[in-house]
Design a protein around this motif. Sequence first.
Motif, mmCIF file in Angstrom:
data_model
loop_
_atom_site.group_PDB
_atom_site.id
_atom_site.type_symbol
_atom_site.label_atom_id
_atom_site.label_comp_id
_atom_site.label_asym_id
_atom_site.label_seq_id
_atom_site.Cartn_x
_atom_site.Cartn_y
_atom_site.Cartn_z
ATOM 1 N N ALA A 22 0.530 -0.917 0.485
ATOM 2 C CA ALA A 22 0.379 0.061 0.255
ATOM 3 C C ALA A 22 1.525 1.217 0.041
ATOM 4 N N ASP A 23 2.067 1.215 1.050
ATOM 5 C CA ASP A 23 2.743 2.264 0.338
ATOM 6 C C ASP A 23 3.908 2.486 -0.410
ATOM 7 N N ALA A 24 3.777 1.949 -1.211
ATOM 8 C CA ALA A 24 4.581 1.429 -2.449
ATOM 9 C C ALA A 24 4.513 3.156 -2.963
ATOM 10 N N SER A 25 5.343 3.478 -3.602
ATOM 11 C CA SER A 25 4.890 5.198 -4.467
ATOM 12 C C SER A 25 5.310 4.534 -5.915
ATOM 13 N N GLU A 26 4.295 5.499 -6.653
ATOM 14 C CA GLU A 26 4.850 5.827 -7.776
ATOM 15 C C GLU A 26 5.501 5.534 -8.436
ATOM 16 N N ALA A 27 6.499 6.473 -7.632
ATOM 17 C CA ALA A 27 7.852 6.520 -8.749
ATOM 18 C C ALA A 27 8.902 4.915 -8.494
ATOM 19 N N ASP A 28 8.341 4.596 -7.420
ATOM 20 C CA ASP A 28 9.468 3.283 -7.403
ATOM 21 C C ASP A 28 8.530 2.453 -8.396
ATOM 22 N N PHE A 90 17.051 -8.223 -11.524
ATOM 23 C CA PHE A 90 16.796 -7.241 -11.024
ATOM 24 C C PHE A 90 15.570 -7.992 -9.823
ATOM 25 N N GLY A 91 15.377 -8.993 -10.013
ATOM 26 C CA GLY A 91 15.378 -9.248 -8.287
ATOM 27 C C GLY A 91 15.686 -9.023 -7.066
ATOM 28 N N GLY A 92 17.064 -8.085 -7.613
ATOM 29 C CA GLY A 92 17.659 -8.097 -6.526
ATOM 30 C C GLY A 92 17.151 -6.461 -6.247
ATOM 31 N N LEU A 93 16.775 -5.763 -7.188
ATOM 32 C CA LEU A 93 16.017 -4.402 -7.130
ATOM 33 C C LEU A 93 14.621 -4.231 -6.243
ATOM 34 N N LEU A 94 13.991 -5.540 -7.154
ATOM 35 C CA LEU A 94 13.143 -5.635 -6.343
ATOM 36 C C LEU A 94 13.085 -5.685 -4.287
ATOM 37 N N GLY A 95 13.684 -6.504 -4.250
ATOM 38 C CA GLY A 95 14.402 -6.749 -3.056
ATOM 39 C C GLY A 95 14.901 -5.472 -1.899
ATOM 40 N N GLU A 96 16.281 -4.527 -3.021
ATOM 41 C CA GLU A 96 15.991 -3.359 -2.816
ATOM 42 C C GLU A 96 15.199 -2.510 -2.139
#
Length: 112
Positions: A22-28, A90-96
């Motif tokens: 819910a708190d994921a930003s549009e930029a992320d 890409f998976g690392g980015l998701l984790g980050e």
Amino acid sequence: MTAFAQSDNDHVRHVVVFKYKADASEADIQKVTDSFRDLQNTIPGIVSFEHGINNSPEGKNMGFTHVYLLTFEDAEARDTYLPHPEHKKFGGLLGELNVLEDVFVVDYTVGE
């Protein structure tokens, strides 16, 4: 068509659906989408990439909102993609970014 020409029936669709926190930003979310799209430029065998946001009026999406569809030349190309270093990156980015609540994946071969 020659005997070596590839049929669309060999193509494998890789459907990935994300439920963002819910708190994921549009930029992320945009960063995830852009990074996912860029995989087609670094991993061989990806024929196309599509994405979209659920707009079904049925209300059956269980909170999953963002759909990503990769089409691979064939199952071998998909199997190369899965452990590929760029896919792992890409998976690392998701984790980050830590923006995903859940994900599900479905693969199918066109025409089957």
